[in-house]
Each structure stands twice: as structure tokens, then as C-alpha cells.
Design a protein around this motif. Structure first.
Motif, PDB file in Angstrom:
ATOM      1  N   ALA A  80    -104.099  -1.829   8.180  1.00 14.97           N
ATOM      2  CA  ALA A  80    -103.941  -0.640   9.023  1.00 14.97           C
ATOM      3  C   ALA A  80    -103.992   0.589   8.140  1.00 14.97           C
ATOM      4  N   LEU A  81    -104.568   1.662   8.662  1.00 10.97           N
ATOM      5  CA  LEU A  81    -104.633   2.940   7.965  1.00 10.97           C
ATOM      6  C   LEU A  81    -103.746   3.942   8.691  1.00 10.97           C
ATOM      7  N   VAL A  82    -102.866   4.608   7.946  1.00  8.89           N
ATOM      8  CA  VAL A  82    -101.941   5.580   8.536  1.00  8.89           C
ATOM      9  C   VAL A  82    -102.100   6.912   7.822  1.00  8.89           C
ATOM     10  N   PRO A  83    -102.522   7.974   8.536  1.00  7.30           N
ATOM     11  CA  PRO A  83    -102.557   9.305   7.921  1.00  7.30           C
ATOM     12  C   PRO A  83    -101.142   9.715   7.518  1.00  7.30           C
ATOM     13  N   ILE A  84    -101.033  10.357   6.358  1.00  4.78           N
ATOM     14  CA  ILE A  84     -99.718  10.661   5.803  1.00  4.78           C
ATOM     15  C   ILE A  84     -99.439  12.160   5.890  1.00  4.78           C
ATOM     16  N   SER A  85     -98.316  12.492   6.519  1.00 10.21           N
ATOM     17  CA  SER A  85     -97.859  13.877   6.609  1.00 10.21           C
ATOM     18  C   SER A  85     -96.373  13.900   6.262  1.00 10.21           C
ATOM     19  N   PHE A  86     -95.934  14.921   5.540  1.00 13.02           N
ATOM     20  CA  PHE A  86     -94.548  14.976   5.075  1.00 13.02           C
ATOM     21  C   PHE A  86     -93.842  16.239   5.550  1.00 13.02           C
TER      22      PHE A  86
END
Length: 327
Positions: A80-86
């Protein structure tokens, strides 16, 4: 189904797991680390575990690469690919000027260092087992004092705990950052079907430290038209200078070119570990030259079988070449 994942709730790993069909209704067990998650799979306590394996900014997740390379075998059955935002969060009433120490996971810290240097120069970093664990330690009534002023975490944590003070949003240095996660099961798990857009993951020990040893490994793929999309070296931990390679190749073990490459690899490196063939989350189809297609391999195999007198009778008799024609 029973799943383990790198917890607590609200991590990017849980977001990856929730994308698996039926996972929302299944038993989900948050655990403290990748090795603990995979140990639960090996022990039969859960059916599979979702763990991070690669980040587009920081590369391979070493805890996962090492844990799947040793111990009893495991199988990757999905990615699975998950866009990363913090976001940067703190206890209620905190302002940015109050922050002297920030906690988060090491991979997250690596992706926000530029923002920190610009907005909070001199801030001290405190390692945490996960982004969510760092944030939850700041909640009023947490089991033990946090020992830091703020945390970097996923926006999902804030959605679940709105009492946290959001000091800054979208603080990642690379807004296109993506993390790849893999669902890992025991080796008897069914092999996912071939889709044409697949990935195969291997662990290849460097069996001999000599000139050309790595080239001999790479030749098994290059001569069969198999592209390596990732190759990383990791120490075995036995002694200094002993390494293994963690490798992703484009294709499925049911593809003739991949199967043939693995046969060649097994001959030169018998301790090669197959970790699985599974569909790519980005659905990217491998580019394959005509002479590396399944049909080309079948035709070549049939030709050799005919020369050997199998599968169609003895080959046509031809006159022996003259001595001057020999190489």
C-alpha cells in the motif's frame, strides 16, 4: 482475520491497513515495533501484519528489512502507498515560541528537519517509537509525563484527539512524500495472482566477499530482462563486512523471465530468500522486451528440448561443420 500494525491508533501504518478490504471490521492489534508485529505473525497470534518498508525520501525502513531477512520465513502478500503529511502538535495552551523539544519517529523527523531548522532552530529532537505515540503522550492525563514540548504526527491523530493544540500544518520538507507499506503473512499464505503490474521481493546474502560477487548476482537479472526497482545492502549482524541485499524486482515469480532469474540466482546463491510476489500499489506495468517475454522463453525451451530429443522427437539431422567453420 487478525492483523497487527505499528501502533498506536492514528499512525500512517494503521491508515495503510484500513485500505485492506475487510480490515475495518477485523481484529486490529497495535504493537510497539515492527519486530513485535512480525513476531506475532510467526507465532500465529495474528494472520498478517502491516509494516512500513520504504519511504520516498528516506529509503528503506531498516527495522523491516532486517526483521524479514532473519528468522523463520515470511511472505509479503500486498503493498500500500500512503501520502505522508505532518502536523506539529502540543498540549492545549502551548504556542510555537514555547517549543524547545520535539518528539516523533526517526523517519518523520528526517522529513521535517528543514522546516524545523527554519522555524524552530536549535530545537532538540526526542526519538519516539511512532508518530502517534509521541502525540498521544502529550494528551492531558497521559500515563506518564511526555518529557518533551511538542510532537510531529499524522493529521489523523488530531482528528481522533481534537484536544491537541495544532501549532503548524503541512510541515514536511517534501510535499510529495510517500511511504510504501507491506502486508506480511506466513509462508503458507496463497501466492497472489499475477496481474502484469507486480513486484517480487528477495533477500540475497553476499555469500563471498570478492571482486565480481555482486556482478554475478546482478547478471542473473540483467541477462533475463528483469529490472531491479530497489536494491539496498544491510549488515547481517554476524561480523563487520558481512552483508545481505534487500531487492525488489519488477515482475511476478509466475513470469518466465523472473522464474528463470530466480533459478539462476539460486544456483549461485543457495541461501536466497523469496519474500513474495504481489501486485504493485501504483499499478505500473513492467516494460518487457519481446525476447524476454513468456512466449520467447517457451519457444527457447521447446527448441532446446527438441535438440535433446525430447518433446517432438530428435532434431533434424544436419551435416557437421567443416573444421574451418569452427570458432
Amino acid at each position: 482475520m487478525r492483523y497487527a500494525y505499528l501502533g498506536p491508533a492514528g499512525t500512517f501504518t494503521e491508515a495503510a491497513l484500513l485500505g485492506v478490504e475487510g480490515a475495518r471490521e477485523a481484529e486490529r492489534r497495535p504493537v510497539s515495533s515492527v519486530p513485535v508485529a512480525l513476531a506475532a505473525v510467526r507465532a500465529g497470534e495474528v494472520d498478517a501484519a502491516m509494516v512500513p518498508i520504504e519511504n520516498s525520501v528516506e529509503g528503506g525502513v531498516t527495522a523491516t528489512l532486517d526483521a524479514v531477512a532473519t528468522g523463520s520465513e515470511l511472505r509479503i502478500v500486498r503493498e500500500a502507498l500512503v501520502p505522508i503529511s505532518f502536523v506539529l502538535v502540543a498540549p492545549p495552551g502551548t504556542v510555537l515560541a514555547d517549543v524547545r523539544t520535539v518528539a516523533t519517529h526517526s523517519h518523520a523527523w528526517a522529513q521535517v528537519r528543514g522546516w524545523m531548522d527554519d522555524r524552530l532552530p536549535g530545537v532538540d529532537y526526542v526519538p519516539a517509537s511512532s508518530t502517534a505515540a509521541a502525540a498521544l503522550a502529550l494528551l492531558p492525563g497521559a500515563a506518564s509525563p511526555a518529557g518533551f514540548d511538542a510532537a510531529v504526527c499524522s493529521p489523523v491523530v488530531v482528528e481522533q484527539h481534537p484536544e491537541l493544540e495544532v501549532l503548524a500544518e503541512d510541515i514536511g520538507d517534501n510535499r510529495a512524500a510517500v511511504t510504501r507499506f507491506v502486508l506480511v503473512a506466513r509462508p503458507e499464505a496463497p501466492l497472489p495472482p499475477r496481474t502484469g503490474a507486480d513486484r517480487t521481493t528477495l533477500v540475497i546474502p553476499l555469500w563471498e566477499d570478492r571482486a565480481g560477487a555482486l556482478m554475478e548476482i546482478l547478471e542473473q537479472f540483467a541477462t533475463r530482462g528483469v529490472n531491479l526497482s530497489r536494491i539496498e545492502s544491510r549488515p547481517t549482524g554476524n561480523f563487520l563486512g558481512e552483508y545481505f541485499f534487500s531487492v525488489d524486482v519488477d515482475g511476478h515469480i509466475l513470469d518466465a523471465r523472473v522464474a528463470d532469474a530466480l533459478e539462476g540466482l539460486r544456483r549461485v546463491c543457495p541461501s536466497t530468500r523469496f519474500l513474495g510476489s504481489y501486485p504493485r500499489a501504483d499499478h505500473k506495468v513492467a516494460t518487457v522486451a519481446r525476447h524476454h517475454s513468456d512466449g520467447a522463453f517457451r519457444e527457447a525451451e521447446a527448441w532446446v528440448a527438441g535438440l535433446q530429443g525430447r518433446g517432438g522427437g530428435a532434431p533434424e539431422s544436419r551435416p557437421a561443420p567443416a573444421a574451418t567453420d569452427l570458432p
